[in-house]
Scaffold this motif. Structure first.
Motif, PDB file in Angstrom:
ATOM      1  N   PRO A  45       0.872  -0.870  -0.149  1.00 40.34           N
ATOM      2  CA  PRO A  45       0.110   0.230   0.039  1.00 40.34           C
ATOM      3  C   PRO A  45       1.024   1.465   0.269  1.00 40.34           C
ATOM      4  O   PRO A  45       2.217   1.270   0.059  1.00 40.34           O
ATOM      5  N   TYR A  46       0.425   2.852  -0.020  1.00 41.25           N
ATOM      6  CA  TYR A  46       0.791   2.954  -0.412  1.00 41.25           C
ATOM      7  C   TYR A  46       1.309   4.432   0.981  1.00 41.25           C
ATOM      8  O   TYR A  46       2.031   4.271   1.435  1.00 41.25           O
ATOM      9  N   VAL A  47       0.101   3.900   1.932  1.00 42.91           N
ATOM     10  CA  VAL A  47      -0.102   4.244   2.989  1.00 42.91           C
ATOM     11  C   VAL A  47      -0.077   3.651   4.337  1.00 42.91           C
ATOM     12  O   VAL A  47      -0.493   2.486   3.949  1.00 42.91           O
ATOM     13  N   ASP A  48       0.353   4.036   5.879  1.00 43.12           N
ATOM     14  CA  ASP A  48      -0.064   2.801   6.748  1.00 43.12           C
ATOM     15  C   ASP A  48      -1.436   2.900   6.961  1.00 43.12           C
ATOM     16  O   ASP A  48      -2.403   4.095   6.475  1.00 43.12           O
ATOM     17  N   SER A  49      -2.348   1.994   7.158  1.00 38.87           N
ATOM     18  CA  SER A  49      -3.706   1.556   7.952  1.00 38.87           C
ATOM     19  C   SER A  49      -3.647   1.018   8.646  1.00 38.87           C
ATOM     20  O   SER A  49      -2.845   0.759  10.020  1.00 38.87           O
ATOM     21  N   LEU A  50      -4.935   1.547   9.645  1.00 33.43           N
ATOM     22  CA  LEU A  50      -5.356   1.069  11.462  1.00 33.43           C
ATOM     23  C   LEU A  50      -6.954   0.288  11.427  1.00 33.43           C
ATOM     24  O   LEU A  50      -7.366   0.904  10.498  1.00 33.43           O
ATOM     25  N   SER A  51      -6.993  -0.621  12.414  1.00 35.82           N
ATOM     26  CA  SER A  51      -8.451  -1.921  11.317  1.00 35.82           C
ATOM     27  C   SER A  51      -8.553  -2.555  12.854  1.00 35.82           C
ATOM     28  O   SER A  51      -7.841  -2.583  13.464  1.00 35.82           O
ATOM     29  N   MET A  52      -9.499  -2.600  12.960  1.00 35.69           N
ATOM     30  CA  MET A  52     -10.790  -3.441  13.744  1.00 35.69           C
ATOM     31  C   MET A  52     -10.907  -4.568  13.277  1.00 35.69           C
ATOM     32  O   MET A  52     -11.673  -4.962  12.676  1.00 35.69           O
ATOM     33  N   THR A  53     -10.652  -6.307  14.131  1.00 28.05           N
ATOM     34  CA  THR A  53     -10.788  -7.183  13.352  1.00 28.05           C
ATOM     35  C   THR A  53     -11.848  -7.277  14.629  1.00 28.05           C
ATOM     36  O   THR A  53     -12.036  -7.405  15.544  1.00 28.05           O
ATOM     37  N   LEU A  54     -13.030  -8.017  13.839  1.00 29.15           N
ATOM     38  CA  LEU A  54     -14.035  -8.099  14.284  1.00 29.15           C
ATOM     39  C   LEU A  54     -14.979  -9.734  14.745  1.00 29.15           C
ATOM     40  O   LEU A  54     -14.122 -10.367  14.199  1.00 29.15           O
ATOM     41  N   ASP A  55     -16.224  -9.793  15.297  1.00 26.96           N
ATOM     42  CA  ASP A  55     -16.105 -11.041  15.733  1.00 26.96           C
ATOM     43  C   ASP A  55     -17.140 -11.581  15.299  1.00 26.96           C
ATOM     44  O   ASP A  55     -18.082 -12.711  15.977  1.00 26.96           O
ATOM     45  N   VAL A  56     -17.683 -11.616  13.497  1.00 24.84           N
ATOM     46  CA  VAL A  56     -18.477 -11.298  12.940  1.00 24.84           C
ATOM     47  C   VAL A  56     -17.938 -12.033  11.841  1.00 24.84           C
ATOM     48  O   VAL A  56     -16.216 -12.284  11.455  1.00 24.84           O
ATOM     49  N   PHE A  57     -19.030 -12.857  11.244  1.00 22.44           N
ATOM     50  CA  PHE A  57     -18.847 -12.620   9.347  1.00 22.44           C
ATOM     51  C   PHE A  57     -17.031 -13.752   8.987  1.00 22.44           C
ATOM     52  O   PHE A  57     -16.292 -13.960   8.529  1.00 22.44           O
ATOM     53  N   PRO A  58     -17.253 -15.051  10.260  1.00 16.65           N
ATOM     54  CA  PRO A  58     -15.627 -16.087   9.767  1.00 16.65           C
ATOM     55  C   PRO A  58     -15.676 -16.472   8.391  1.00 16.65           C
ATOM     56  O   PRO A  58     -16.785 -16.819   7.984  1.00 16.65           O
ATOM     57  N   THR A  59     -14.328 -16.885   7.973  1.00 17.45           N
ATOM     58  CA  THR A  59     -14.140 -16.968   7.043  1.00 17.45           C
ATOM     59  C   THR A  59     -13.251 -18.824   7.368  1.00 17.45           C
ATOM     60  O   THR A  59     -11.828 -18.303   8.555  1.00 17.45           O
ATOM     61  N   THR A  60     -13.735 -19.578   7.050  1.00 19.92           N
ATOM     62  CA  THR A  60     -13.422 -20.946   7.469  1.00 19.92           C
ATOM     63  C   THR A  60     -12.707 -21.745   6.152  1.00 19.92           C
ATOM     64  O   THR A  60     -13.501 -21.777   5.303  1.00 19.92           O
ATOM     65  N   THR A  61     -11.421 -22.006   5.890  1.00 18.56           N
ATOM     66  CA  THR A  61     -10.825 -22.938   5.121  1.00 18.56           C
ATOM     67  C   THR A  61      -9.979 -23.950   5.790  1.00 18.56           C
ATOM     68  O   THR A  61      -8.979 -23.817   6.394  1.00 18.56           O
ATOM     69  N   THR A  62      -9.952 -24.947   4.296  1.00 15.66           N
ATOM     70  CA  THR A  62      -9.519 -25.747   4.647  1.00 15.66           C
ATOM     71  C   THR A  62      -8.298 -26.456   3.030  1.00 15.66           C
ATOM     72  O   THR A  62      -8.428 -25.840   2.485  1.00 15.66           O
TER      73      THR A  62
END
Length: 349
Positions: A45-62
């Motif tokens: 990316p061009y710039v730094d970013s900051l986020s909050m990880t959520l407790d909804v909408f999980p992805t499960t991958t095998t």
């Protein structure tokens, strides 16, 4: 019953057998956006970013290795993946195999509970899960920083979903290998700050313009982009200080101005990129009204028409009611800070 393990430097991937491995990751919502890539091949990316990880909408991958197969197979939500989604997964697997010195094809099975391509960070949870499970399946011993760097090669926002709570993704400096090494996410310790994020699903369908195409057009043609990128650096500094204080009003004000500024750069692109729908504007107006009524509520948006409203947990029900009244027919999900990506181990995979 399977047991969930938080992924760490000494992850349990040495126990993964040919039957495969499974990982779970959650999307994150950027409070400070990164919009725009300075290296599209390495996804830096061009710039730094900051986020909050959520407790909804999980992805499960095998991921299951299949040495007898001629090629990788990719299943998304129970259906064979095609087109760009399939190609992105296969390209990511090739990267993992190159790092591991392995060649076996794999079968990838992904279940998303977040709508794909709707500006709800499905690529963040998807590639964070794939990074964790891909590294495990091919025997890579990666610490969280290296996992974050790997996840970034699938989606820049995925680097942040490796971690729970709040995380910052560094844009890094330089070019090539130096830029790759310097662009990764790390957690931002904010132990006492646990707000609600009310997600207004105005339209859960795929976007007309993909985030990748919109970013490229914005960076190349918007006269506002450079100014926004410069101001975003100040926003990030202010955001970190506000989070450290646990000051929801300041966090919300900074997040809202950063997101609306990003959308302004898109509207100034040529031709313009517009994700806001009439219902989006109605929700944004309801947030302003809430503040006028004394309820601290602040909006943020990604590349899509859906709105996320940051508020105190005690105000989440009132915010949800106001949002639904403003945009009849939209659905609302309330999220809080969630866990980082993790590998699931057990007798059943």
């Amino acid at each position: 019953m399977p047991t969930d393990h938080q992924w760490g430097p000494a992850g349990p991937h040495e126990r993964v057998l040919d039957r495969g491995a499974t990982a779970i990751a959650h999307p994150n919502i950027a409070l400070i956006k990164y919009w725009g890539k300075r290296d599209e091949r390495l996804i830096i990316p061009y710039v730094d970013s900051l986020s909050m990880t959520l407790d909804v909408f999980p992805t499960t991958t095998t991921v299951r290795l299949n040495p007898a197969a001629r090629a990788d197979t990719v299943t998304l939500d129970g259906m064979p993946a095609t087109g760009e989604p399939r190609q992105r997964v296969i390209a990511f697997l090739e990267l993992v195999r190159e790092m591991a010195g392995r060649t076996e094809p794999a079968a990838v099975d992904t279940l998303n509970t977040v709508p794909t391509g709707a500006g709800l960070a499905s690529s963040a949870s998807g590639f964070a899960a794939l990074a964790v499970v891909g590294a495990a399946a091919y025997g890579l011993d990666l610490d969280p920083t290296a996992l974050s760097r790997l996840a970034r090669r699938g989606s820049a926002s995925a680097s942040r979903s490796i971690f729970g709570g709040f995380a910052i993704c560094h844009a890094g400096r330089g070019v090539g290998a130096a830029a790759d090494l310097g662009s990764y996410a790390e957690p931002v310790p904010v132990p006492e700050f646990d707000p609600a994020l009310v997600i207004a699903l105005v339209d859960a369908g795929p976007k007309a313009v993909s985030s990748r195409a919109a970013m490229r057009r914005t960076v190349e043609t918007s006269p506002l982009y450079r100014s926004w990128a410069i101001s975003s650096k100040a926003d990030l500094s202010d955001m970190r200080a506000a989070l450290h204080r646990g000051d929801l009003e300041a966090v919300g004000e900074i997040a809202e101005r950063n997101a609306l500024g990003m959308h302004a750069t898109m509207l100034a692109a040529r031709p313009a990129v517009r994700y806001m729908a009439p219902a989006t504007l109605a929700v944004l107006d309801s947030v302003l009204q809430l503040r006028g009524d004394g309820v601290p509520a602040y909006a943020t948006m990604d590349a899509g028409p859906n709105v996320k409203v940051l508020c105190h947990r005690a105000d989440a029900a009132r915010v949800s009611e106001a949002v639904c009244s403003a945009a009849p027919g939209c659905s609302v999900v309330t999220a809080r800070r969630g866990p980082g990506a993790r590998l699931r181990m057990g007798a059943e995979q």
